[in-house]
Design an enzyme around this catalytic site. Structure first.
Site, PDB file in Angstrom:
ATOM      1  CB  CYS A  97      -0.937   0.008   1.201  1.00  0.00           C
ATOM      2  SG  CYS A  97      -2.235  -1.237   1.130  1.00  0.00           S
TER       3      CYS A  97
ATOM      4  CG  HIS B 104      -0.127   3.045   4.163  1.00  0.00           C
ATOM      5  ND1 HIS B 104       0.568   2.532   5.236  1.00  0.00           N
ATOM      6  CD2 HIS B 104      -0.957   2.065   3.774  1.00  0.00           C
ATOM      7  CE1 HIS B 104       0.196   1.294   5.459  1.00  0.00           C
ATOM      8  NE2 HIS B 104      -0.731   0.978   4.595  1.00  0.00           N
TER       9      HIS B 104
END
Length: 490
Positions: free
Chosen positions: A75, A129
């Site tokens: 991610c 994130h």
């Protein structure tokens, strides 16, 4: 009747209007960027059995990129990469626990370009994130604080007024799997959709860049029960769990996000595996309904000058290659869905077969809106493909991943190897290199015409040596051999 003096004044006023940009020009072009989390192209519009009518409808209106690839299947590195237009090596960022601003405080993000050009920029849901990497948010990018910024996937438990979770019946049995009979808004993505609709109404009458980040189909597999009920588990496609013939051990990863650390690794039964796969499909349909809810609001707003982009941050394994979750260089982890709907609606339903990269989003979006940036970008402008699906030709795309797959960037936990992978039209070629010397430790070649599922590494004896040579040349041009990533990152 206007006299000569009046005409002269009008002429001067018209000239000043042109200089100041105050003529009745076309309205500025907006952007809506929708990002899904852990979504491989498991969508109806990509040929999957997944029930995703809303995203499928979006694909009919826009241009679908059949071969789009993330730059790293994790991610934070992926999102930091495509939101800044920089490869992971350019950022020096290959892990989840480091914020890109800590490494490159002045790097420019996509929304930052729009913000500097007078746009209002808003973020709803997970775009960067979040909790791991940006506790203070990123005010350089956004005009207002981010929504659900401090949450994480483990906190995505049903929230209903006056209801105790312990009183709910879980209709699932596998670990990390839940099928509660609750409304969509009990989970993050239902609330993300509602907030995105509210923000859209707030910004729609001014130039805007709106990023909407949905959290699904990321684990836990906990979509409301009605989405599980859309699928007969026995009718879902069977997975192929085989490790590739002549497979490279460095290509393996722990899958610890789902399976836990090696000393506490979950032992899954066949029933658990089937339920996890069922849960991924249920999560995907739940995501699709939330996207559909938001898209209905977009249609009602009658935004005729807006680019719509739908993208996943990276792919996912569901037991294939003996792997779970992400962090590999295989096609299942590297390939993502990418759909772009231009304001004109031109070429709706077309498919681009050329490989493209997520870092191409930055130059594409700013070019589409007539903006520029002084920052050097690693990607290319995909605009030609929006009017001609074959305009890009035989392009290539790169993905990389370190080993070990998860580390925290401390001196005691640096990687031991880096895998560099290139996707050509014909194949995927990967080199695993020593982190400290750049020496090639292992190679993989998967010739996709005969091996689309990457089950036979033919790097030592390719059926077509020209395919290997072409891919290797392309990889070495981008990532020269015996170059150490830790020493070359900007």
């Amino acid at each position: 009747m206007l006299n000569h003096s009046s005409l002269s004044l009008l002429s001067v006023a018209f000239s000043l209007a042109i200089i100041s940009g105050a003529t009745a020009a076309q309205p500025r072009t907006n952007v809506i960027l929708i990002v899904a989390d852990d979504l491989r192209p498991e969508l109806g519009c990509y040929g999957s059995l997944a029930k995703t009518p809303h995203i499928d409808s979006l694909a009919k209106r826009g241009v679908l990129f059949e071969r789009a690839y993330c730059q790293q299947a994790l991610c934070n590195p992926s999102r930091s990469s495509f939101m800044t237009g920089q490869r992971p090596d350019s950022l020096g960022l290959w892990c989840n626990g480091t914020h890109f601003r800590d490494l490159r405080p002045n790097v420019i993000t996509i929304p930052e370009v729009f913000k500097k050009n007078g746009y209002v920029t808003r973020d709803v849901g997970k775009i960067f994130h979040n909790w791991h990497t940006a506790v203070k948010g990123d005010p350089q990018s956004w005009s207002a604080p981010e929504f659900l910024h401090y949450e994480n996937h483990g906190n995505d438990q049903p929230k209903l007024p006056g209801v105790n979770i312990a009183d709910l019946k879980n209709h699932a049995t596998a670990p990390k799997t839940f099928a509660y009979d609750v409304p969509d808004e009990a989970y993050f993505d239902g609330r993300v959709a509602d907030e995105a609709i509210r923000v859209l109404k707030e910004v729609k009458d001014q130039p805007f860049f709106l990023a909407v980040g949905f959290w699904k189909p990321h684990a836990p597999f906990n979509a409301p029960k009605k989405y599980w009920d859309r699928y007969e588990r026995t009718q879902l496609p069977k997975l192929d769990p085989r490790w590739p013939k002549n497979g490279v051990e460095l290509a393996r990863h722990e899958g610890q996000e789902l399976l836990g650390p090696p000393d506490k690794r979950l032992k899954l039964t066949d029933e658990d595996v089937a339920e996890w796969r069922h849960g991924y499909f249920a999560n995907t349909s739940y995501l699709d309904d939330q996207v559909g809810k938001f898209l209905r609001a977009v249609e009602e707003a009658k935004l005729n000058n807006t680019y719509l982009v739908f993208v996943g941050d990276h792919g996912y394994h569901l037991g294939e290659h003996e792997l779970w979750a992400k962090t590999s260089c295989y096609e299942l982890d590297a390939r993502v869905p990418l759909i772009v709907v231009p304001p004109s609606g031109e070429n709706g339903g077309s498919k681009v077969l050329s490989p493209v990269e997520l870092i191409d989003l930055f130059p594409t979006l700013i070019a589409a809106c007539g903006l520029t940036t002084e920052q050097k970008l690693d990607g290319k402008d995909l605009s030609p493909a929006l009017t001609n699906a074959t305009a890009l030709g035989d392009t290539i795309a790169f993905t990389q991943h370190p080993r070990p797959a998860y580390y925290d960037r401390t001196p005691s936990k640096t990687p031991t190897a880096m895998g560099y992978s290139v996707k050509t039209v014909a194949a995927r070629y990967t080199e695993w290199r020593d982190w400290n010397t750049g020496k090639v430790l292992a190679m993989e070649l998967y010739e996709h015409a005969s091996d689309p599922h990457e089950l036979n590494n033919t790097s030592s004896a390719p059926a077509d040596p020209a395919i290997l040579q072409s891919a290797r040349t392309a990889l070495h041009r981008q990532f020269p051999p015996e170059v150490v990533p830790a020493k070359t990152a900007r």
